[in-house]
Design a protein around this motif. Structure first.
Motif, mmCIF file in Angstrom:
data_model
loop_
_atom_site.group_PDB
_atom_site.id
_atom_site.type_symbol
_atom_site.label_atom_id
_atom_site.label_comp_id
_atom_site.label_asym_id
_atom_site.label_seq_id
_atom_site.Cartn_x
_atom_site.Cartn_y
_atom_site.Cartn_z
ATOM 1 N N TRP A 85 39.677 60.045 -7.883
ATOM 2 C CA TRP A 85 39.480 60.262 -9.240
ATOM 3 C C TRP A 85 38.438 59.474 -9.394
ATOM 4 C CZ3 TRP A 85 42.183 64.570 -10.768
ATOM 5 C CH2 TRP A 85 43.274 64.887 -10.317
ATOM 6 N N THR A 126 43.917 59.447 -5.021
ATOM 7 C CA THR A 126 44.545 60.692 -5.775
ATOM 8 C C THR A 126 45.931 60.693 -5.189
ATOM 9 O OG1 THR A 126 44.002 61.876 -3.544
ATOM 10 C CG2 THR A 126 42.402 62.151 -5.373
ATOM 11 N N GLY A 147 47.309 63.427 -12.255
ATOM 12 C CA GLY A 147 47.100 63.170 -10.964
ATOM 13 C C GLY A 147 48.089 63.948 -10.118
#
Length: 322
Positions: free
Chosen positions: A21, A158, A166
């Protein structure tokens, strides 16, 4: 951001995968609020596990490349403090999936140190996934990962979920559900992946029925929902699984402990013991079934010093011969 590519038929392909991310990843797509986008995702092994793979494939997994998500999608006018509403319109799985025990991973990792792998056949017409003999798990697909880029300049894995979403692994986020995520950075930068054909609440062995998914999602930017500071969602009657399998009630085991973690582990151990004793499964097979079909629930959290947690298993998955 104005130089990023505009909407390309509103589709995100597998060439837009990433295993972190980050708000520094350029958007793969720019859309206005209200747009519908399709995503072609790959399973959480990033394609390393194939239909013909054996347990040795688990040992060679690249954890740094695992759990890829696809995107990001930039939503015009999205700013920190806004909320992104995501409606799950359609989810189509592949015709196979996998479940594994991965060394060092899962609620009972110390009790299952060896890698194991099971390949499932997904019957989309009948709405179930076949395990073995007469054990069938209702097909209930969802995306394990739906999230936004973080506010920080640091890249995040992640694997752990955050307040921006997420890897929530929430089985209720199936077709007909709506997810609300708090925007952390300009454009929101939404990505998704980690397709599951079925999973119980808790995903206790660390994997569900992992599979590739083609997803169709609708996005709406909301400016008036300040209470959304972490993921929130709503479901409807349409989120109930469609299956030809019988409804036969549920069997529950409980665990009592001074922490929720210990109570949960005991409940799962007791479920495994019950399935080994009554359903003819090995401990590893029972652990997998607990992960993909068992639901963990907090039964009691106020009578200190002990918590009570239950794990329930739908009896209909075992069929008449069981």
């Amino acid at each position: 951001m104005n130089s990023a590519p505009a909407c390309r038929m509103c589709h995100i392909g597998r060439d837009s995968g990433h295993a972190r991310w980050s708000r520094k990843i350029p958007p793969a797509l720019i859309i206005p609020s209200g747009e519908v986008v399709t995503f072609d995702t790959i399973d959480s092994s990033n394609g390393r596990i194939e239909r013909t793979s054996g347990a040795s494939a688990i040992s060679s997994l690249d954890i740094n490349a695992a759990n890829p998500v696809f995107g990001p999608v930039y939503i015009q006018d999205a700013q920190p403090g806004d909320t992104l509403k995501i409606e799950v319109i359609a989810l189509e799985t592949a015709d196979w999936g996998w479940t594994a025990t991965i060394p060092g991973f899962g609620l009972l990792a110390d009790e299952f140190p060896d890698p194991s792998l099971h390949i499932w056949e997904i019957n989309k017409e009948q709405g179930y996934v076949l395990f073995k003999d007469n054990i069938r798990i209702p097909l209930r697909p969802f995306l394990g990962c739906m999230g936004l880029a973080p506010a920080t300049d640091k890249d995040l894995s992640t694997v752990p979920p955050t307040n921006a979403g997420g890897n929530l692994d929430c089985r209720d986020l199936t077709v007909g559900s709506t997810l609300y995520l708090p925007v952390q950075t300009d454009g929101a930068l939404f990505s998704c992946g980690d397709g599951h054909a079925a999973q119980g609440h808790g995903e206790v062995c660390g994997t569900a029925i992992e599979t590739s998914i083609k997803a169709t999602l609708r996005f709406e930017l909301c400016k008036d929902m300040p209470w959304v500071t972490s993921p929130q969602y709503e479901t409807s009657s349409s989120t109930l699984p469609t299956t030809t399998m019988p409804v036969s009630g549920r069997y529950a085991t409980t665990g009592v402990g001074q922490t929720l973690h210990e109570a949960s582990k005991t409940a799962v151990r007791n479920t495994i013991q019950w399935m080994v004793a009554t359903k003819g499964l090995t401990r590893c097979e029972a652990y997998m079934i607990a992960s993909v079909a068992g639901d963990l629930q907090i039964i009691e959290a106020v009578n200190m010093p002990n918590f009570v947690v239950a794990m329930t298993i739908p009896l209909g998955i075992f069929g008449s011969s069981q």
